[in-house]
Write a protein that holds these residues in place. Sequence first.
Motif, PDB file in Angstrom:
ATOM      1  N   UNK A   1       0.551  -1.134   0.290  1.00 30.69           N
ATOM      2  CA  UNK A   1      -0.026   0.427   1.073  1.00 30.69           C
ATOM      3  C   UNK A   1       0.502   1.135  -0.119  1.00 30.69           C
ATOM      4  N   UNK A   2       1.838   1.424   0.940  1.00 36.91           N
ATOM      5  CA  UNK A   2       3.403   2.129   0.837  1.00 36.91           C
ATOM      6  C   UNK A   2       3.282   2.634  -0.337  1.00 36.91           C
ATOM      7  N   UNK A   3       4.096   1.519  -1.413  1.00 38.88           N
ATOM      8  CA  UNK A   3       4.266   2.192  -2.196  1.00 38.88           C
ATOM      9  C   UNK A   3       3.399   2.437  -3.692  1.00 38.88           C
ATOM     10  N   UNK A   4       2.394   2.015  -3.671  1.00 38.96           N
ATOM     11  CA  UNK A   4       1.146   2.219  -4.284  1.00 38.96           C
ATOM     12  C   UNK A   4       1.159   3.632  -4.299  1.00 38.96           C
ATOM     13  N   UNK A   5       1.110   4.195  -2.344  1.00 33.11           N
ATOM     14  CA  UNK A   5       0.066   5.670  -2.858  1.00 33.11           C
ATOM     15  C   UNK A   5       1.384   6.692  -3.233  1.00 33.11           C
ATOM     16  N   UNK A   6       2.761   5.894  -2.877  1.00 31.92           N
ATOM     17  CA  UNK A   6       4.318   6.577  -2.702  1.00 31.92           C
ATOM     18  C   UNK A   6       4.499   6.567  -4.523  1.00 31.92           C
ATOM     19  N   UNK A   7       4.159   5.924  -5.147  1.00 25.99           N
ATOM     20  CA  UNK A   7       3.951   5.781  -6.485  1.00 25.99           C
ATOM     21  C   UNK A   7       2.667   6.484  -7.546  1.00 25.99           C
ATOM     22  N   UNK A   8       1.363   6.668  -7.218  1.00 27.36           N
ATOM     23  CA  UNK A   8       0.313   7.532  -7.290  1.00 27.36           C
ATOM     24  C   UNK A   8       1.193   9.330  -6.994  1.00 27.36           C
ATOM     25  N   UNK A   9       1.675   9.226  -5.637  1.00 30.09           N
ATOM     26  CA  UNK A   9       1.304  10.729  -5.555  1.00 30.09           C
ATOM     27  C   UNK A   9       2.615  11.051  -6.528  1.00 30.09           C
ATOM     28  N   UNK A  10       3.949  10.510  -6.384  1.00 34.55           N
ATOM     29  CA  UNK A  10       5.224  11.035  -6.993  1.00 34.55           C
ATOM     30  C   UNK A  10       5.393  11.130  -8.853  1.00 34.55           C
ATOM     31  N   UNK A  11       4.284   9.825  -9.417  1.00 36.40           N
ATOM     32  CA  UNK A  11       4.384   9.849 -10.629  1.00 36.40           C
ATOM     33  C   UNK A  11       5.174   9.328 -11.235  1.00 36.40           C
ATOM     34  N   UNK A  12       5.408   7.854 -10.201  1.00 30.15           N
ATOM     35  CA  UNK A  12       6.958   7.286 -10.097  1.00 30.15           C
ATOM     36  C   UNK A  12       7.283   5.859 -11.193  1.00 30.15           C
TER      37      UNK A  12
END
Length: 362
Positions: A77-88
């Motif tokens: 969940x942390x990975x998914x939300x971070x990727x979405x937030x930073x468009x990584x």
Amino acid sequence: MEKQKGVFVIEGQAGTGKSVLVTSIFNEIQRAHNDKSSVFSGTNNYVLVNHPEMLKFYKRIAGESSVLLKKNFDRPTSFINKMLKNTEQADIVIIDEAHLLLTKKDVYNHFFQENQLQEIIKHAKVVIVIFDDNQVLKAKSYWSKQKLIAILGEKSIEIKHLQKQFRVEADADVQDWIAEFCSKKIQQVPKKQKFDFRIMNDAKEMYELVKEHEKAVGLSRLLATYDFPYRLDGNDYFVKAGNLNLRWDRSNPKESLAWAERSDTINEVGSVYTIQGFDLNYAGIILGPSLGYDEKSNKLIVRPEFYEDQAAFNGIKQLGSNIEATKERLMLNALRVLLTRARKGLYIYAVDINLQKKLLEC
């Protein structure tokens, strides 16, 4: 990594070396990440695991390594939300214990999409999935091989099956006995051998035996099916089995060592959630009231109404299958996890008097 999304599925039952493989693969990838001449140079790679105790283990390994960084180990969940937030976009993502990935929305845990594997694939070029559908423990992460393949769809997929048993140092007859028992069949106890396999009629005696092994070789613990009350409210709760009264494992998120690695946890009883993914040398297993014996069918009885982990069944109606059969499968999966932790010896004590009598007869 340069052409199309790829998924590599590694399947294997408990003890076939999946987590060791994860550590080895990621160590090599990250070593190459620091090599400017390598195709992996500068790549953005992660290991994800939806298991807090396993995450502690991986972060500890990273802290002791010259090539691994703690930031590259995360919860899905942390990975998914971070990727979405930073468009990584990540390059390579290894998912250990992928059978624990959520298959439905879980707002409480800040996951707002429908399937964690689908979301991870969106944010990675290559995904390595470590998977065992016999270790699914909750309805909200209910996986089957068919569901896995359906989610992966038309992507480039390779599948590898790990079959060699590295953990349980027992003859095939012990491994077969465990497999049959987790299918509700009770067979004669295998012949005496180097692997110390015993049915116990005294829970306290079993605990003393486990403590002796802890002093001699370490990594020896008591475990129990989730049949005794437990709440995450800061209070102590106890497993009461025959003449034994010992507290459940205490929740301590700030503790850097995983439960199985801490010496003080010899004074506790571990659950499927603290021990999944870990090895022990010796394990004493308490089978609680949810497991009984039916003399007519000569089979193990599974009683979901006595299972204290009722949260495991949340959302089970939405699966659209036989509810009782699904509950039974989750409980038997948890049993299998407990019975496949030990390398050198396994002891079993049943609370249900009929089951205890049957096991002792065997």
